[in-house]
Motif scaffolding. Structure first.
Motif, PDB file in Angstrom:
ATOM      1  N   TRP A  95       0.638   5.363 -23.035  1.00 47.13           N
ATOM      2  CA  TRP A  95       0.255   6.231 -21.915  1.00 47.13           C
ATOM      3  C   TRP A  95      -1.131   5.843 -21.390  1.00 47.13           C
ATOM      4  O   TRP A  95      -1.376   5.831 -20.194  1.00 47.13           O
ATOM      5  CB  TRP A  95       0.257   7.693 -22.358  1.00 47.13           C
ATOM      6  CG  TRP A  95      -0.196   8.625 -21.267  1.00 47.13           C
ATOM      7  CD1 TRP A  95      -1.456   9.046 -20.998  1.00 47.13           C
ATOM      8  CD2 TRP A  95       0.630   9.204 -20.253  1.00 47.13           C
ATOM      9  NE1 TRP A  95      -1.485   9.871 -19.904  1.00 47.13           N
ATOM     10  CE2 TRP A  95      -0.211   9.985 -19.417  1.00 47.13           C
ATOM     11  CE3 TRP A  95       1.996   9.157 -19.975  1.00 47.13           C
ATOM     12  CZ2 TRP A  95       0.282  10.694 -18.330  1.00 47.13           C
ATOM     13  CZ3 TRP A  95       2.480   9.873 -18.886  1.00 47.13           C
ATOM     14  CH2 TRP A  95       1.628  10.629 -18.081  1.00 47.13           C
ATOM     15  N   TRP A  99      -3.241   3.636 -17.376  1.00 43.08           N
ATOM     16  CA  TRP A  99      -4.458   4.203 -16.801  1.00 43.08           C
ATOM     17  C   TRP A  99      -5.585   3.171 -16.807  1.00 43.08           C
ATOM     18  O   TRP A  99      -6.316   3.031 -15.819  1.00 43.08           O
ATOM     19  CB  TRP A  99      -4.887   5.441 -17.583  1.00 43.08           C
ATOM     20  CG  TRP A  99      -6.202   5.990 -17.087  1.00 43.08           C
ATOM     21  CD1 TRP A  99      -6.408   6.783 -15.998  1.00 43.08           C
ATOM     22  CD2 TRP A  99      -7.496   5.736 -17.661  1.00 43.08           C
ATOM     23  NE1 TRP A  99      -7.754   7.051 -15.861  1.00 43.08           N
ATOM     24  CE2 TRP A  99      -8.438   6.421 -16.859  1.00 43.08           C
ATOM     25  CE3 TRP A  99      -7.930   5.009 -18.763  1.00 43.08           C
ATOM     26  CZ2 TRP A  99      -9.801   6.387 -17.132  1.00 43.08           C
ATOM     27  CZ3 TRP A  99      -9.284   4.979 -19.030  1.00 43.08           C
ATOM     28  CH2 TRP A  99     -10.205   5.663 -18.232  1.00 43.08           C
ATOM     29  N   SER A 192       6.934   5.704 -22.587  1.00 43.35           N
ATOM     30  CA  SER A 192       5.619   6.292 -22.360  1.00 43.35           C
ATOM     31  C   SER A 192       4.881   5.568 -21.237  1.00 43.35           C
ATOM     32  O   SER A 192       4.274   6.204 -20.360  1.00 43.35           O
ATOM     33  CB  SER A 192       4.803   6.244 -23.657  1.00 43.35           C
ATOM     34  OG  SER A 192       3.528   6.826 -23.474  1.00 43.35           O
ATOM     35  N   LEU A 195       6.412   6.446 -17.701  1.00 45.48           N
ATOM     36  CA  LEU A 195       5.973   7.766 -17.228  1.00 45.48           C
ATOM     37  C   LEU A 195       4.513   7.728 -16.781  1.00 45.48           C
ATOM     38  O   LEU A 195       4.130   8.351 -15.780  1.00 45.48           O
ATOM     39  CB  LEU A 195       6.169   8.798 -18.339  1.00 45.48           C
ATOM     40  CG  LEU A 195       7.627   9.095 -18.720  1.00 45.48           C
ATOM     41  CD1 LEU A 195       7.685  10.029 -19.924  1.00 45.48           C
ATOM     42  CD2 LEU A 195       8.400   9.690 -17.544  1.00 45.48           C
ATOM     43  N   SER A 196       3.701   6.967 -17.510  1.00 45.67           N
ATOM     44  CA  SER A 196       2.290   6.850 -17.151  1.00 45.67           C
ATOM     45  C   SER A 196       2.125   6.119 -15.817  1.00 45.67           C
ATOM     46  O   SER A 196       1.319   6.521 -14.972  1.00 45.67           O
ATOM     47  CB  SER A 196       1.544   6.098 -18.262  1.00 45.67           C
ATOM     48  OG  SER A 196       0.169   5.998 -17.977  1.00 45.67           O
ATOM     49  N   ASN A 197       2.895   5.053 -15.604  1.00 46.91           N
ATOM     50  CA  ASN A 197       2.812   4.307 -14.339  1.00 46.91           C
ATOM     51  C   ASN A 197       3.278   5.141 -13.155  1.00 46.91           C
ATOM     52  O   ASN A 197       2.768   4.997 -12.041  1.00 46.91           O
ATOM     53  CB  ASN A 197       3.643   3.025 -14.426  1.00 46.91           C
ATOM     54  CG  ASN A 197       2.866   1.875 -15.033  1.00 46.91           C
ATOM     55  OD1 ASN A 197       1.756   1.576 -14.611  1.00 46.91           O
ATOM     56  ND2 ASN A 197       3.445   1.226 -16.027  1.00 46.91           N
ATOM     57  N   ILE A 198       4.268   6.007 -13.372  1.00 41.08           N
ATOM     58  CA  ILE A 198       4.696   6.913 -12.302  1.00 41.08           C
ATOM     59  C   ILE A 198       3.574   7.905 -11.991  1.00 41.08           C
ATOM     60  O   ILE A 198       3.214   8.129 -10.831  1.00 41.08           O
ATOM     61  CB  ILE A 198       5.984   7.653 -12.709  1.00 41.08           C
ATOM     62  CG1 ILE A 198       7.153   6.667 -12.806  1.00 41.08           C
ATOM     63  CG2 ILE A 198       6.301   8.765 -11.705  1.00 41.08           C
ATOM     64  CD1 ILE A 198       8.417   7.264 -13.392  1.00 41.08           C
ATOM     65  N   TRP A 199       2.999   8.468 -13.032  1.00 43.17           N
ATOM     66  CA  TRP A 199       1.955   9.486 -12.862  1.00 43.17           C
ATOM     67  C   TRP A 199       0.714   8.918 -12.174  1.00 43.17           C
ATOM     68  O   TRP A 199       0.233   9.480 -11.181  1.00 43.17           O
ATOM     69  CB  TRP A 199       1.594  10.057 -14.230  1.00 43.17           C
ATOM     70  CG  TRP A 199       0.497  11.081 -14.190  1.00 43.17           C
ATOM     71  CD1 TRP A 199      -0.836  10.865 -14.420  1.00 43.17           C
ATOM     72  CD2 TRP A 199       0.625  12.466 -13.889  1.00 43.17           C
ATOM     73  NE1 TRP A 199      -1.543  12.035 -14.305  1.00 43.17           N
ATOM     74  CE2 TRP A 199      -0.663  13.039 -13.978  1.00 43.17           C
ATOM     75  CE3 TRP A 199       1.712  13.285 -13.572  1.00 43.17           C
ATOM     76  CZ2 TRP A 199      -0.894  14.384 -13.738  1.00 43.17           C
ATOM     77  CZ3 TRP A 199       1.481  14.633 -13.329  1.00 43.17           C
ATOM     78  CH2 TRP A 199       0.191  15.164 -13.417  1.00 43.17           C
ATOM     79  N   PHE A 200       0.204   7.806 -12.684  1.00 46.18           N
ATOM     80  CA  PHE A 200      -1.053   7.275 -12.150  1.00 46.18           C
ATOM     81  C   PHE A 200      -0.871   6.516 -10.834  1.00 46.18           C
ATOM     82  O   PHE A 200      -1.838   6.276 -10.117  1.00 46.18           O
ATOM     83  CB  PHE A 200      -1.729   6.381 -13.190  1.00 46.18           C
ATOM     84  CG  PHE A 200      -2.244   7.141 -14.381  1.00 46.18           C
ATOM     85  CD1 PHE A 200      -3.260   8.072 -14.246  1.00 46.18           C
ATOM     86  CD2 PHE A 200      -1.697   6.945 -15.643  1.00 46.18           C
ATOM     87  CE1 PHE A 200      -3.729   8.802 -15.335  1.00 46.18           C
ATOM     88  CE2 PHE A 200      -2.159   7.651 -16.745  1.00 46.18           C
ATOM     89  CZ  PHE A 200      -3.173   8.589 -16.585  1.00 46.18           C
ATOM     90  N   TRP A 202       1.342   7.646  -8.465  1.00 46.27           N
ATOM     91  CA  TRP A 202       2.037   8.558  -7.549  1.00 46.27           C
ATOM     92  C   TRP A 202       1.343   8.676  -6.190  1.00 46.27           C
ATOM     93  O   TRP A 202       2.004   8.712  -5.148  1.00 46.27           O
ATOM     94  CB  TRP A 202       2.163   9.932  -8.203  1.00 46.27           C
ATOM     95  CG  TRP A 202       3.111  10.837  -7.468  1.00 46.27           C
ATOM     96  CD1 TRP A 202       2.803  11.834  -6.604  1.00 46.27           C
ATOM     97  CD2 TRP A 202       4.543  10.795  -7.543  1.00 46.27           C
ATOM     98  NE1 TRP A 202       3.946  12.445  -6.137  1.00 46.27           N
ATOM     99  CE2 TRP A 202       5.028  11.818  -6.693  1.00 46.27           C
ATOM    100  CE3 TRP A 202       5.457   9.997  -8.234  1.00 46.27           C
ATOM    101  CZ2 TRP A 202       6.398  12.051  -6.525  1.00 46.27           C
ATOM    102  CZ3 TRP A 202       6.812  10.240  -8.067  1.00 46.27           C
ATOM    103  CH2 TRP A 202       7.266  11.249  -7.224  1.00 46.27           C
ATOM    104  N   HIS A 203       0.029   8.736  -6.204  1.00 50.06           N
ATOM    105  CA  HIS A 203      -0.710   8.920  -4.944  1.00 50.06           C
ATOM    106  C   HIS A 203      -1.375   7.633  -4.455  1.00 50.06           C
ATOM    107  O   HIS A 203      -2.259   7.680  -3.592  1.00 50.06           O
ATOM    108  CB  HIS A 203      -1.761  10.022  -5.120  1.00 50.06           C
ATOM    109  CG  HIS A 203      -1.164  11.370  -5.417  1.00 50.06           C
ATOM    110  ND1 HIS A 203      -0.407  12.068  -4.518  1.00 50.06           N
ATOM    111  CD2 HIS A 203      -1.205  12.141  -6.549  1.00 50.06           C
ATOM    112  CE1 HIS A 203      -0.005  13.213  -5.054  1.00 50.06           C
ATOM    113  NE2 HIS A 203      -0.475  13.274  -6.290  1.00 50.06           N
ATOM    114  N   GLY A 213       5.864   5.794  -8.054  1.00 45.47           N
ATOM    115  CA  GLY A 213       4.576   5.384  -8.586  1.00 45.47           C
ATOM    116  C   GLY A 213       4.427   3.883  -8.364  1.00 45.47           C
ATOM    117  O   GLY A 213       4.683   3.377  -7.269  1.00 45.47           O
TER     118      GLY A 213
END
Length: 267
Positions: A95, A99, A192, A195-200, A202-203, A213
């Protein structure tokens, strides 16, 4: 996507899947340079092209690792106690890795990829014979090792085999068991990290259509379909090859791909 691109991605997925089964590397070390080439040729934003290649490659490992590990498990080669000890640290590290990658520009990220891959290839090729008494560390050491494997894998978009296989071999785990166990570790790394690449991502501004993402979904779908079919063939081949030949194949592939990414870092 046009048919020529689909065929190229299918070929990449087949090669990555076979390598995942053969070498326990999740296919990421093989796929990232080729996906980078394709995304560059299709004029994806230069500032995110390597980030997207790494994220898309990592996402394919969720599918490839499941296919590969089934074949290795059928040979009784996966050391599940090792998987259970390494997995918690791996999930945390995987995760954090994306980042960290987000903080790096494309040139630096490509350079980091090249250096890590070249280093691990050298360790695999010339790493000395481990001491007879050397064993895997206890639970705290395995958590720390899993965390390190996860962080680096999340940064460079790989299944962790380029670190976990030499690590386990250094601790006197047979190379075939190390490869099989690494294949099993690919899934928690990929899940993991994805999901982290989608989250970070996303914007992130400027991403092409059909991106989730940093993940380019059309490429993920095509590559995953082909890789799942070829991973079991690679796994079967791994159990028929002698140890030194397997290490040599592992190292030479990694050197070639490190060379491309080193070139990419300065062009």
């Amino acid at each position: 996507m046009d048919w020529s691109l689909i065929l190229i991605l299918l070929a990449m997925g087949a090669g990555g899947g076979f390598a995942a089964g053969l070498l326990g590397i999740g296919g990421g070390m093989v796929l990232v340079p080729f996906i980078t080439m394709i995304f560059t040729a299709r004029h994806f934003p230069p500032e995110v092209v390597v980030h997207m290649a790494i994220a898309t490659s990592l996402a394919t490992i969720m599918f490839t690792s499941l296919s590969s590990v089934r074949a290795h498990h059928a040979h009784g080669a996966v050391l599940w106690p090792i998987v259970r000890l390494l997995a918690p640290g791996i999930v945390l590290g995987s995760w954090i890795g994306p980042w960290l990658g987000k903080q790096l520009d494309t040139t630096t990220l490509a350079l980091v990829f090249a250096l890590f891959v070249a280093f691990s290839a050298t360790q695999m090729l010339i790493g000395g014979k481990p001491a007879a008494a050397r064993e895997l560390p206890g639970a705290p050491g395995m958590f720390a090792a899993g965390g390190a494997i996860g962080v680096v894998s999340g940064v460079v978009g790989a299944g962790g085999g380029f670190i976990s296989v030499p690590f386990m071999s250094w601790c006197n785990v047979r190379i075939h068991n190390a490869v099989a166990t690494s294949a099993a570790l690919g899934f928690p790394i990929a899940l993991s990290g994805t999901l982290s690449n989608i989250w970070f991502g996303w914007h992130q501004a400027g991403l092409p259509p059909y991106s989730l993402g940093y993940i380019y979904v059309p490429a993920l779908a095509v590559i995953a379909a082909a890789s799942v079919l070829l991973a079991p063939l690679g796994a079967r081949a791994a159990h028929r090859m002698p140890v030194q030949q397997l290490k040599r194949v592992f190292a030479l592939i990694l050197y070639a791909l490190a060379g491309y990414m080193l070139w990419k870092a300065f062009h």
